[in-house]
Design a protein around this motif. Structure first.
Motif, PDB file in Angstrom:
ATOM      1  N   VAL A  12       0.913  -1.213  -0.087  1.00 25.61           N
ATOM      2  CA  VAL A  12       0.124  -0.183   0.081  1.00 25.61           C
ATOM      3  C   VAL A  12       0.782   1.378  -0.051  1.00 25.61           C
ATOM      4  CG1 VAL A  12      -1.573   1.479   1.466  1.00 25.61           C
ATOM      5  CG2 VAL A  12      -2.052  -0.891   1.030  1.00 25.61           C
ATOM      6  N   TYR A  13       1.840   1.261   0.895  1.00 25.56           N
ATOM      7  CA  TYR A  13       2.428   2.394   1.072  1.00 25.56           C
ATOM      8  C   TYR A  13       3.537   2.514  -0.213  1.00 25.56           C
ATOM      9  CZ  TYR A  13       1.374   2.689   5.845  1.00 25.56           C
ATOM     10  OH  TYR A  13       0.445   2.558   6.959  1.00 25.56           O
ATOM     11  N   TRP A  14       4.308   1.669  -0.721  1.00 24.31           N
ATOM     12  CA  TRP A  14       4.929   1.549  -1.988  1.00 24.31           C
ATOM     13  C   TRP A  14       4.285   2.083  -3.143  1.00 24.31           C
ATOM     14  CZ3 TRP A  14       9.788   1.810  -3.335  1.00 24.31           C
ATOM     15  CH2 TRP A  14       9.981   1.386  -4.715  1.00 24.31           C
ATOM     16  N   ARG A  15       2.834   1.365  -3.317  1.00 22.32           N
ATOM     17  CA  ARG A  15       2.135   2.070  -4.498  1.00 22.32           C
ATOM     18  C   ARG A  15       1.957   3.603  -4.358  1.00 22.32           C
ATOM     19  NH1 ARG A  15      -2.824  -1.152  -4.568  1.00 22.32           N
ATOM     20  NH2 ARG A  15      -3.383   0.049  -6.548  1.00 22.32           N
ATOM     21  N   TYR A  16       1.482   3.919  -3.247  1.00 22.79           N
ATOM     22  CA  TYR A  16       1.270   5.411  -2.914  1.00 22.79           C
ATOM     23  C   TYR A  16       2.722   6.192  -3.251  1.00 22.79           C
ATOM     24  CZ  TYR A  16       0.213   9.863  -1.045  1.00 22.79           C
ATOM     25  OH  TYR A  16      -0.016  11.292  -0.826  1.00 22.79           O
ATOM     26  N   PHE A  17       3.651   5.858  -2.750  1.00 15.78           N
ATOM     27  CA  PHE A  17       5.014   6.442  -2.933  1.00 15.78           C
ATOM     28  C   PHE A  17       5.438   6.509  -4.570  1.00 15.78           C
ATOM     29  CE2 PHE A  17       9.547   5.892  -3.940  1.00 15.78           C
ATOM     30  CZ  PHE A  17      10.091   7.033  -3.185  1.00 15.78           C
ATOM     31  N   LEU A  18       4.892   5.460  -5.451  1.00 19.53           N
ATOM     32  CA  LEU A  18       5.259   5.509  -6.719  1.00 19.53           C
ATOM     33  C   LEU A  18       4.469   6.680  -7.395  1.00 19.53           C
ATOM     34  CD1 LEU A  18       5.906   1.711  -7.583  1.00 19.53           C
ATOM     35  CD2 LEU A  18       7.470   3.647  -7.215  1.00 19.53           C
TER      36      LEU A  18
ATOM     37  N   TYR B  99      -5.048   3.286  -1.613  1.00 19.72           N
ATOM     38  CA  TYR B  99      -4.345   2.258  -2.148  1.00 19.72           C
ATOM     39  C   TYR B  99      -4.661   0.981  -1.038  1.00 19.72           C
ATOM     40  CZ  TYR B  99      -2.134   4.990  -5.434  1.00 19.72           C
ATOM     41  OH  TYR B  99      -1.816   6.012  -6.529  1.00 19.72           O
ATOM     42  N   SER B 100      -5.564   0.861   0.037  1.00 17.85           N
ATOM     43  CA  SER B 100      -5.581  -0.121   0.671  1.00 17.85           C
ATOM     44  C   SER B 100      -7.228  -0.561   0.317  1.00 17.85           C
ATOM     45  CB  SER B 100      -5.541   0.248   2.177  1.00 17.85           C
ATOM     46  OG  SER B 100      -6.672   0.879   2.704  1.00 17.85           O
ATOM     47  N   ASN B 101      -7.531  -1.844   0.717  1.00 21.48           N
ATOM     48  CA  ASN B 101      -8.855  -2.152   0.683  1.00 21.48           C
ATOM     49  C   ASN B 101      -9.658  -1.747   1.609  1.00 21.48           C
ATOM     50  OD1 ASN B 101      -8.382  -3.274  -1.995  1.00 21.48           O
ATOM     51  ND2 ASN B 101      -7.596  -5.190  -0.993  1.00 21.48           N
ATOM     52  N   GLN B 102      -9.178  -1.526   2.852  1.00 25.20           N
ATOM     53  CA  GLN B 102      -9.717  -1.047   4.021  1.00 25.20           C
ATOM     54  C   GLN B 102     -10.377   0.244   3.845  1.00 25.20           C
ATOM     55  OE1 GLN B 102      -6.877  -0.755   6.772  1.00 25.20           O
ATOM     56  NE2 GLN B 102      -6.661  -2.965   7.363  1.00 25.20           N
ATOM     57  N   LYS B 103     -11.644   0.323   4.240  1.00 25.30           N
ATOM     58  CA  LYS B 103     -12.528   1.523   4.094  1.00 25.30           C
ATOM     59  C   LYS B 103     -13.440   1.672   5.113  1.00 25.30           C
ATOM     60  CE  LYS B 103     -11.316   1.984  -0.115  1.00 25.30           C
ATOM     61  NZ  LYS B 103     -10.033   2.661  -0.309  1.00 25.30           N
ATOM     62  N   ASN B 104     -13.314   2.664   5.987  1.00 23.81           N
ATOM     63  CA  ASN B 104     -13.998   2.860   7.457  1.00 23.81           C
ATOM     64  C   ASN B 104     -13.976   4.230   7.646  1.00 23.81           C
ATOM     65  OD1 ASN B 104     -11.594   3.331   9.151  1.00 23.81           O
ATOM     66  ND2 ASN B 104     -11.191   1.185   8.860  1.00 23.81           N
ATOM     67  N   GLU B 105     -14.766   4.846   8.634  1.00 19.39           N
ATOM     68  CA  GLU B 105     -14.520   6.302   9.231  1.00 19.39           C
ATOM     69  C   GLU B 105     -13.320   6.624   9.698  1.00 19.39           C
ATOM     70  OE1 GLU B 105     -18.069   6.984  11.980  1.00 19.39           O
ATOM     71  OE2 GLU B 105     -19.245   5.687  10.777  1.00 19.39           O
ATOM     72  N   ASN B 106     -12.467   5.936  10.299  1.00 22.48           N
ATOM     73  CA  ASN B 106     -11.312   6.401  10.875  1.00 22.48           C
ATOM     74  C   ASN B 106     -10.178   6.659   9.804  1.00 22.48           C
ATOM     75  OD1 ASN B 106     -11.822   6.119  13.410  1.00 22.48           O
ATOM     76  ND2 ASN B 106     -11.224   4.116  13.749  1.00 22.48           N
ATOM     77  N   ILE B 107     -10.057   5.612   8.772  1.00 17.47           N
ATOM     78  CA  ILE B 107      -9.338   6.133   7.461  1.00 17.47           C
ATOM     79  C   ILE B 107      -9.691   7.215   6.720  1.00 17.47           C
ATOM     80  CG2 ILE B 107      -8.958   4.990   5.233  1.00 17.47           C
ATOM     81  CD1 ILE B 107      -8.590   2.389   6.532  1.00 17.47           C
ATOM     82  N   GLU B 108     -11.086   7.347   6.492  1.00 24.45           N
ATOM     83  CA  GLU B 108     -11.855   8.641   5.980  1.00 24.45           C
ATOM     84  C   GLU B 108     -11.461   9.892   6.832  1.00 24.45           C
ATOM     85  OE1 GLU B 108     -13.459  10.936   3.061  1.00 24.45           O
ATOM     86  OE2 GLU B 108     -12.906   8.657   2.964  1.00 24.45           O
ATOM     87  N   LEU B 109     -11.489   9.935   8.016  1.00 21.53           N
ATOM     88  CA  LEU B 109     -11.297  11.013   8.942  1.00 21.53           C
ATOM     89  C   LEU B 109      -9.596  11.427   8.887  1.00 21.53           C
ATOM     90  CD1 LEU B 109     -12.587  13.290  10.755  1.00 21.53           C
ATOM     91  CD2 LEU B 109     -11.923  11.560  12.845  1.00 21.53           C
ATOM     92  N   ALA B 110      -8.869  10.290   8.918  1.00 23.78           N
ATOM     93  CA  ALA B 110      -7.257  10.413   8.771  1.00 23.78           C
ATOM     94  C   ALA B 110      -7.095  11.321   7.676  1.00 23.78           C
ATOM     95  CB  ALA B 110      -6.569   9.351   8.948  1.00 23.78           C
TER      96      ALA B 110
END
Length: 150
Positions: free
Chosen positions: A4-10, A53-64
């Motif tokens: 996830v981090y690698w894809r975003y870095f690219l 880039y992650s498959n996780q979708k939740n309120e915490n990820i959106e807020l961050a």
């Protein structure tokens, strides 16, 4: 999570390269090199990577991510949001020309990324004349002149 981090870095490196190309054409060498460096900061990097880039979708990820986006806008002078004094009254400070041009280069880079040819007249239509963008009247005028001369 490393992927996830690698894809975003690219993605960020690709975006920075596209902005550098556009800034180079305008003689903004330093701005092109340092463009969006805050995306590598801890406040932005992980939230952006998880959101896009992650498959996780939740309120915490959106807020961050929303906090990261706010941080990005408020720490990068090429964003028109950086210059807003009062959103309710649509009051903004004038943008220095180099940041205004970097903003246009940023807009152009997104079209370059998705393989579309950017026409500056389209930028005026979509971005400059948009009711969603708050610009100081002098900045709006300068931006329209800049885009029309291209």
């Amino acid at each position: 999570m490393f992927l996830v981090y690698w894809r975003y870095f690219l993605y960020v490196i690709d975006h920075k390269l596209n902005v550098l190309i556009e800034c180079w054409k305008e003689g903004l060498y330093i701005e092109g090199i340092v463009h969006d460096m805050s995306k590598f900061s801890p406040k932005e990097f992980a939230p952006y990577a998880r959101k896009f880039y992650s498959n996780q979708k939740n309120e915490n990820i959106e807020l961050a991510w929303r906090y990261a986006w706010l941080h990005h806008q408020n720490h990068n002078k090429h964003h028109w949001e950086y210059w807003i004094v009062n959103k309710d009254t649509k009051e903004a400070l004038p943008m220095p020309k180099k940041y205004m041009i970097e903003m246009v280069c940023d807009w152009r880079s997104f079209s370059r990324k998705w393989g579309r040819k950017v026409k500056d007249s389209n930028l005026v239509e979509r971005m400059v004349n948009s009711n969603n963008i708050i610009l100081h009247p002098d900045t709006r005028e300068e931006l329209e002149r800049f885009i029309k001369k291209k």
